[in-house]
Design a protein around this motif. Structure first.
Motif, PDB file in Angstrom:
ATOM      1  N   TRP A 127      -5.628  -8.004   2.911  1.00 19.69           N
ATOM      2  CA  TRP A 127      -4.942  -6.980   2.112  1.00 19.69           C
ATOM      3  C   TRP A 127      -5.803  -6.575   0.919  1.00 19.69           C
ATOM      4  O   TRP A 127      -5.992  -5.384   0.652  1.00 19.69           O
ATOM      5  CB  TRP A 127      -3.596  -7.542   1.657  1.00 19.69           C
ATOM      6  CG  TRP A 127      -2.808  -6.712   0.696  1.00 19.69           C
ATOM      7  CD1 TRP A 127      -3.102  -6.463  -0.626  1.00 19.69           C
ATOM      8  CD2 TRP A 127      -1.584  -6.001   0.950  1.00 19.69           C
ATOM      9  NE1 TRP A 127      -2.145  -5.676  -1.205  1.00 19.69           N
ATOM     10  CE2 TRP A 127      -1.208  -5.375  -0.259  1.00 19.69           C
ATOM     11  CE3 TRP A 127      -0.782  -5.864   2.077  1.00 19.69           C
ATOM     12  CZ2 TRP A 127      -0.047  -4.613  -0.358  1.00 19.69           C
ATOM     13  CZ3 TRP A 127       0.375  -5.100   1.971  1.00 19.69           C
ATOM     14  CH2 TRP A 127       0.731  -4.476   0.774  1.00 19.69           C
ATOM     15  N   THR A 169      -9.035  -4.701   1.995  1.00 19.92           N
ATOM     16  CA  THR A 169      -8.728  -3.351   2.486  1.00 19.92           C
ATOM     17  C   THR A 169      -8.387  -2.406   1.346  1.00 19.92           C
ATOM     18  O   THR A 169      -8.930  -1.290   1.260  1.00 19.92           O
ATOM     19  CB  THR A 169      -7.558  -3.410   3.481  1.00 19.92           C
ATOM     20  OG1 THR A 169      -7.929  -4.225   4.598  1.00 19.92           O
ATOM     21  CG2 THR A 169      -7.180  -2.024   3.963  1.00 19.92           C
ATOM     22  N   ASN A 170      -7.495  -2.835   0.469  1.00 18.41           N
ATOM     23  CA  ASN A 170      -7.092  -1.974  -0.636  1.00 18.41           C
ATOM     24  C   ASN A 170      -8.207  -1.774  -1.655  1.00 18.41           C
ATOM     25  O   ASN A 170      -8.287  -0.728  -2.299  1.00 18.41           O
ATOM     26  CB  ASN A 170      -5.855  -2.567  -1.322  1.00 18.41           C
ATOM     27  CG  ASN A 170      -4.591  -2.343  -0.522  1.00 18.41           C
ATOM     28  OD1 ASN A 170      -3.966  -1.294  -0.578  1.00 18.41           O
ATOM     29  ND2 ASN A 170      -4.206  -3.345   0.254  1.00 18.41           N
ATOM     30  N   ASN A 198      -7.070   4.789  11.288  1.00 13.64           N
ATOM     31  CA  ASN A 198      -6.814   3.376  11.581  1.00 13.64           C
ATOM     32  C   ASN A 198      -6.056   3.181  12.895  1.00 13.64           C
ATOM     33  O   ASN A 198      -6.133   2.112  13.507  1.00 13.64           O
ATOM     34  CB  ASN A 198      -6.064   2.699  10.428  1.00 13.64           C
ATOM     35  CG  ASN A 198      -4.671   3.267  10.205  1.00 13.64           C
ATOM     36  OD1 ASN A 198      -4.251   4.227  10.857  1.00 13.64           O
ATOM     37  ND2 ASN A 198      -3.958   2.683   9.279  1.00 13.64           N
ATOM     38  N   SER A 242      -7.135  -2.157   7.575  1.00 13.24           N
ATOM     39  CA  SER A 242      -5.715  -1.926   7.803  1.00 13.24           C
ATOM     40  C   SER A 242      -5.330  -2.215   9.249  1.00 13.24           C
ATOM     41  O   SER A 242      -4.289  -2.820   9.525  1.00 13.24           O
ATOM     42  CB  SER A 242      -5.359  -0.478   7.455  1.00 13.24           C
ATOM     43  OG  SER A 242      -4.026  -0.175   7.784  1.00 13.24           O
TER      44      SER A 242
END
Length: 391
Positions: free
Chosen positions: A130, A133-134, A156, A214
């Motif tokens: 997480w 990715t962010n 994605n 994601s």
């Protein structure tokens, strides 16, 4: 209601009246209407919250602030409210005890429920994915336009299909292959428009990396957590936020004191940071709520609408022009996104229209367009297939 029906069936003269059939039909229609109205609200909410969160994150960049990791760490911490936000209304509406709800929700951690080890073993890998990715997503917002990032990120679904084919034994179909190719070509066209060199190339690579991250998160979630309900997902997200707070603050401070990221504590863009974090919580809640209580297709539509809305916001407030090459690339990515959502029962009909089908391979080609029973079965497949794409 079941007991009443059984006792009535014992009477030889029992027959359902026209009024009973009308009442039953009206109930079904009202339930469908309720889901569609709720879905419309969720579509608007998802699109607006995603666009708002993205735009606020991009607005944090200034000469006094350049901290994408701090932005992600701060925003993820707000996810801590997910489980209380689910638990409190559920306790009020269902009059259930919090112990029973918690026992049901902790089942995703195994037979022993939530323990220190089971929680860390399941949540930490997802928390790492997480954050990575962010981080790539927010970092890309400081390099290229928000509309470009969201368009590239929407690819994605193609990576989800590829990873699902590898790890989840996803069935290979020509339509999904076509959708994957559309998304990949759209990404190449977008990259060509932004340029393959300089900072724009970095933004494109980071956006694609965020899309892959994601996809990896969603496929692994489907493999190890499987079909979690709203309460279980809310508990999972709150624990992920807690893991982020206690495990990743050293990374945030290390980036700050080494000069990789910089900000002035006396001039922090708290308004943009808090706005982005709050809208991110709203976005994740609406996604999980929509999957649980409406047709999951609405989540996909809300996500797709975020792309043109970001383009409009960029054009009005940031003077960022969306040229025709980017439009072509965006259309290809959206086309691949939507083709992925077509349920398996419709894929042959889309790829091979009725007049192109072989009579030996499709013996029902000369039959009518189906009866009422077949139509209802297809509607169930639509929901199940779409749900699988977003679980």
């Amino acid at each position: 209601m079941g007991t009443t029906s059984t006792s009535n069936m014992k009477n030889d003269d029992f027959h359902p009246t026209v009024e009973d059939e009308r009442d039953r039909r009206c109930t079904c229609i009202s339930e469908t209407t309720r889901k569609w109205l709720l879905g419309l609200f969720i579509v608007i909410g998802i699109a607006v919250s995603w666009v708002g969160s993205t735009q606020f994150s991009q607005s944090t960049y200034s000469p006094n602030f350049n901290g994408p990791f701090f932005n992600v760490w701060f925003g993820t911490s707000w996810m801590l409210v997910c489980y209380p936000g689910y638990l409190i209304p559920t306790l009020i509406l269902t009059k259930n005890t919090w112990r029973n709800l918690f026992r049901e929700n902790e089942e995703i951690f195994g037979k022993k429920g939530l323990t220190w080890w089971s929680g860390f073993r399941l949540v930490f890998p997802f928390c790492f994915c997480w954050m990575a990715t962010n981080y790539m997503y927010v970092y890309a917002l400081g390099v290229i336009a928000a509309a470009d990032v969201t368009a590239l990120f929407s690819s994605n679904t193609a990576f989800i299909y590829i990873l699902s084919w590898i790890w989840l034994s996803e069935t290979f179909t020509p339509l999904k292959l076509l959708a994957t190719l559309c998304s990949i070509v759209g990404v190449i066209v977008m990259a060509y428009s932004d340029g393959f060199s300089g900072s724009t190339a970095v933004g494109v690579i980071l956006s694609i990396g965020a899309a892959i991250g994601s996809a990896l998160y969603k496929v692994l979630f489907k493999r190890y957590v499987r079909n979690a309900n709203l309460g279980q997902v809310s508990l999972f997200l709150s624990l992920l936020a807690m893991m982020n707070i206690f495990c990743f603050w050293p990374v945030m401070l290390t980036l700050y004191y080494t000069g990789v990221e910089y900000w002035d504590w006396n001039d922090m863009p708290w308004d943009y940071l808090c706005g982005s974090s709050a809208l991110s919580v709203v976005f994740n809640f609406l996604v999980n709520f929509g999957i649980a209580f409406t047709y999951p297709l609405f989540i996909a539509i809300g996500t797709v609408l975020g792309i043109p809305l970001n383009a409009v916001v960029d054009y009005i407030w940031r003077d960022s022009f969306y040229d025709y090459i980017k439009i072509i690339g965006t259309v290809l990515i959206i086309a691949g996104f939507l083709l992925m959502l077509i349920p398996p029962s419709w894929q042959d009909k889309v790829m091979w229209p009725k007049f192109m089908r072989c009579k030996k391979c499709y013996p029902d080609v000369n039959q009518g367009d189906g009866n009422q029973g077949d139509g209802s079965k297809e509607s169930v497949d639509v929901e199940d297939s779409t749900l699988a794409q977003h679980s």
